[in-house]
Design an enzyme around this catalytic site. Structure first.
Site, PDB file in Angstrom:
ATOM      1  N   GLU A 298       3.666  -4.456  -2.771  1.00  0.00           N
ATOM      2  CA  GLU A 298       3.398  -5.341  -3.911  1.00  0.00           C
ATOM      3  C   GLU A 298       3.417  -6.823  -3.539  1.00  0.00           C
ATOM      4  OE1 GLU A 298       4.964  -2.839  -7.660  1.00  0.00           O
ATOM      5  OE2 GLU A 298       6.564  -3.598  -6.383  1.00  0.00           O
TER       6      GLU A 298
HETATM    7  C1  ACM Z   1       7.429   0.373  -4.949  1.00  0.00           C
HETATM    8  O1  ACM Z   1       7.668   1.164  -5.886  1.00  0.00           O
HETATM    9  N1  ACM Z   1       7.133  -0.886  -5.202  1.00  0.00           N
HETATM   10  C2  ACM Z   1       7.479   0.801  -3.566  1.00  0.00           C
END
Ligand code: ACM
Length: 494
Positions: A298
């Site tokens: 992310e």
């Molecule tokens: C995640 O759930 N951001 C790895």
């Protein structure tokens, strides 16, 4: 009723008369951690002054972590390939213990057992909410008894930095005092961490520490502002945060909200790499296990080329430290990772193109994968019967959905030998207490443990209808351990 064994062993042959376990039974070669399990469950002294023998021994030649267990009316005999096999035989014995009006019995049985995957994990996010050493040890006990052998500790995130780094003292002095939703936070000293590592090793569990980079790094900016970019708040991220809780990150102030993807280390800035080298170097020095997890998920605030450059340099750094890097599957977008980097897949059971493509690129470059499909293995997703908690991964996650998936059929082109193992993460945005941990983890961790250890579905007993019965059979042991599991409606609990 099938014997209450989870994960299902490779071969189970029930026999004749059971063994009655009495206070004076003699333990020969039984590891102390197993003896403690048996004493704790039964309350018996097992002091060798009376009848009955439980004999454990090692024998060369078996597969790693394998064991053979025989129970008949005269006693128990275990032969195992290694220390882990001895421990797992003991865990199986504990699950076999049954109480009748005269005391404790072990049903007569022959079991031959070995795991399908070498990496069988759970993850605890101690960054969103901090959990102390006692709680982490309890979690290790719980997962080890299901024959899981990895605890991945998510040690850092936007909300807090949870591990002492001696050469970078501001990380914990300034970056650890907050939590999701607000709270005091906390951190592990290196002595705490070493204690956790040692406790885990005694239960055949390897600690995989994660320093989440280059995103999820807002807390670093509280400690060392020069290393962090300003929060990225483009239209997409503002809309995402507005839809979650409206709490916007502010540089230099603790972050308590739910938004993700806005933070980044300064990637074109050499001092950032000195920082990462200091952190990973110290962590490698206190981590005997083979892996360092470097995050990589992310990174919406990091331009793709900079992200790729960063991952290339940092995976090489981990390799120079003598460790194998693990990164979330987004790392598949970065060419040139250190060879052998492990990818952790967290897309859905029906992968979208982006997640599948990242995973496939990793495998094509020689990586193996740890599978954590978020709509089956993320333990923070709410149970269908409980309105509190997360549900972004395809709605609530039933026990059946956690159980009914096949690793080698998850991602097109990713087969059995590409899979290092399976892991069930518990993220803790909404999880504050050990009781909440129990309620989310159990019974679904049992489903993941069976997928990680047992033969694929279709082997005798390896199916949903028998699993439901075997889970119900573990309720007595879980209650005795004080585990506040969620009594999901899919199971007829005793
Ligand atoms: C995640 O759930 N951001 C790895």
């Amino acid at each position: 009723m099938p014997l209450p064994l989870i994960p299902l062993p490779h071969l189970v042959e029930p026999g004749g008369d059971p063994f009655r376990l009495l206070a004076g039974a003699r333990l020969a070669g039984v590891p102390e951690v197993v003896a403690a399990l048996l004493r704790e469950r039964t309350g018996l002294s097992l002091d060798g002054c009376g009848a009955g023998l439980l004999e454990f021994r090692l024998a060369a030649g078996g597969a790693p972590e394998s064991y053979r267990l025989e129970v008949d009316a005269t006693g128990v005999r275990v032969v195992a390939a290694d220390e882990a096999g001895l421990f797992y035989a003991g865990c199986t014995l504990e699950q076999l213990l049954a109480e009748d009006p005269e005391g404790w019995i072990l049903p007569a049985v022959v079991i031959e057992d070995a795991p399908r995957f070498g990496y069988r994990g759970a993850m605890l996010d101690v960054a969103r909410h901090f959990f102390d050493v006692t709680t982490v040890k309890r979690f290790i006990d719980q997962l080890a008894r299901l024959k899981l052998n990895v605890l991945h500790l998510h040690l850092t995130d936007d909300h807090g930095w949870r591990i002492e780094i001696a050469s970078r003292p501001h990380l914990t002095a300034r970056g650890s005092g907050s939590e999701a939703g607000g709270g005091a936070g906390g951190y592990f000293t290196q002595a705490d961490y070493v204690e956790i590592v040692g406790y885990a090793a005694g239960r055949c569990v390897t600690i995989v520490p994660e320093i989440d980079l280059p995103g999820h790094t807002h807390a670093i900016g509280l400690a060392y502002p020069d290393l962090a970019e300003q929060p990225v708040l483009d239209a997409y991220l503002r809309a995402q945060i507005e839809a979650l809780d409206g709490v916007l990150p502010v540089a230099g102030e603790p972050f308590t909200g739910l938004g993700v993807g806005f933070s980044s280390l300064r990637i074109g800035h050499e001092p950032s790499y000195d920082f990462v080298a200091d952190v990973l170097g110290e962590l490698a020095g206190i981590t005997p296990g083979p892996y360092l997890h470097i995050g990589g998920d992310e990174c919406l605030g990091t331009p793709p080329a900079a992200f790729a450059d960063f991952l290339r340099r940092v995976t090489a750094m981990v390799e120079r430290l003598g460790k194998t890097p693990i990164a979330w599957h987004e790392a598949g977008a970065a060419p040139g990772l250190a060879p052998g980097t492990v990818g952790q897949y967290w897309g859905f059971l029906s992968p979208d193109e982006l997640a599948a493509g990242c995973a496939q690129r990793l495998v094509a470059a020689g990586s193996r994968l740890v599978l954590s499909p978020s709509d089956a293995a993320y333990l923070d997703m709410r149970h269908p019967e409980d309105p509190s908690g997360q549900d972004w991964a395809n709605g609530p996650t039933s026990l059946r959905r956690s159980y009914c998936w096949e690793p080698s059929e998850l991602i097109p082109g990713v087969g059995e030998t590409d899979i290092l193992g399976i892991e069930a993460p518990l993220w803790t945005e909404f999880v504050r207490t050990p009781a909440q941990v129990d309620a989310l983890v159990f019974p679904r961790l049992a489903a993941i443990a069976e997928i990680a250890w047992s033969a694929p579905a279709g082997a005798p007993g390896r199916n949903w209808s028998e699993f439901r019965q075997r889970v119900a059979g573990l309720a007595a042991s879980w209650r005795a351990q004080g585990i506040g599991f969620t009594a999901v409606r899919e199971v007829e609990w005793p």
